[in-house]
Design a protein around this motif. Structure first.
Motif, short mmCIF file in Angstrom:
data_model
loop_
_atom_site.label_atom_id
_atom_site.label_comp_id
_atom_site.label_asym_id
_atom_site.label_seq_id
_atom_site.Cartn_x
_atom_site.Cartn_y
_atom_site.Cartn_z
N LYS A 151 10.11 88.86 63.89
CA LYS A 151 9.52 88.55 62.57
C LYS A 151 10.19 89.38 61.49
CE LYS A 151 6.16 85.65 63.51
NZ LYS A 151 6.04 84.32 62.96
N GLY A 152 10.46 90.64 61.78
CA GLY A 152 11.14 91.50 60.81
C GLY A 152 12.53 91.00 60.50
N CYS B 26 6.12 95.14 60.27
CA CYS B 26 6.78 94.63 61.48
C CYS B 26 7.24 95.78 62.36
CB CYS B 26 7.96 93.75 61.10
SG CYS B 26 7.49 92.17 60.37
#
Length: 135
Positions: free
Chosen positions: A48-49, A40
């Motif tokens: 998303k991370g 990510c």
């Protein structure tokens, strides 16, 4: 596989592989989470991370370790969220027991933040300098 995709800037592919792994019933471990978070970071997938990091404790019942915080500092720092990265480190310092390895790790985290901050200042000053030519 996840780390390989991540190292080559294929963050979305890395996350697809992670999701297929979960759907197949495999339980992610610390190494898997490092690979996902690093992927990510290298692909600029901040949301998303953050989502994966939050799921570690929430959905997977996995307590993030120092290396996972390294990944998050890298992810947030690269994206310019230095204050958030700093606050994350500051808030979690007390979570880790003392010891040489932990102290070294925390010093490295602060060093990364300082470096990222200086890099952003340099980039900003170059930008402002280039704009000053148009006065």
């Amino acid at each position: 596989m996840i780390a390989g995709y991540g190292m080559h800037g294929l963050g979305e592919k890395a996350l697809q592989t992670f999701n297929r792994m979960i759907e197949s019933g495999f339980e992610p471990d610390g190494v898997t989470f490092v690979a996902c978070l690093s992927s990510c970071s290298h692909a600029g997938l901040v949301s998303k991370g953050r989502e994966i990091f939050d799921q570690m404790e929430g959905g997977f019942k996995f307590e993030p370790q120092l290396e996972h915080y390294f990944c998050m500092v890298d992810l947030l720092g690269r994206a310019g969220f230095l204050k958030e990265a700093y606050n994350m480190v500051k808030k979690k310092v007390s979570m880790f027991s003392s010891g040489e390895a932990v102290e070294t790790g925390m010093n490295e985290l602060y060093s990364i933040l300082q470096h990222l901050s200086l890099q952003m200042e340099e980039d900003a000053s170059e930008y402002y300098f280039s704009l000053s030519r148009y006065r």
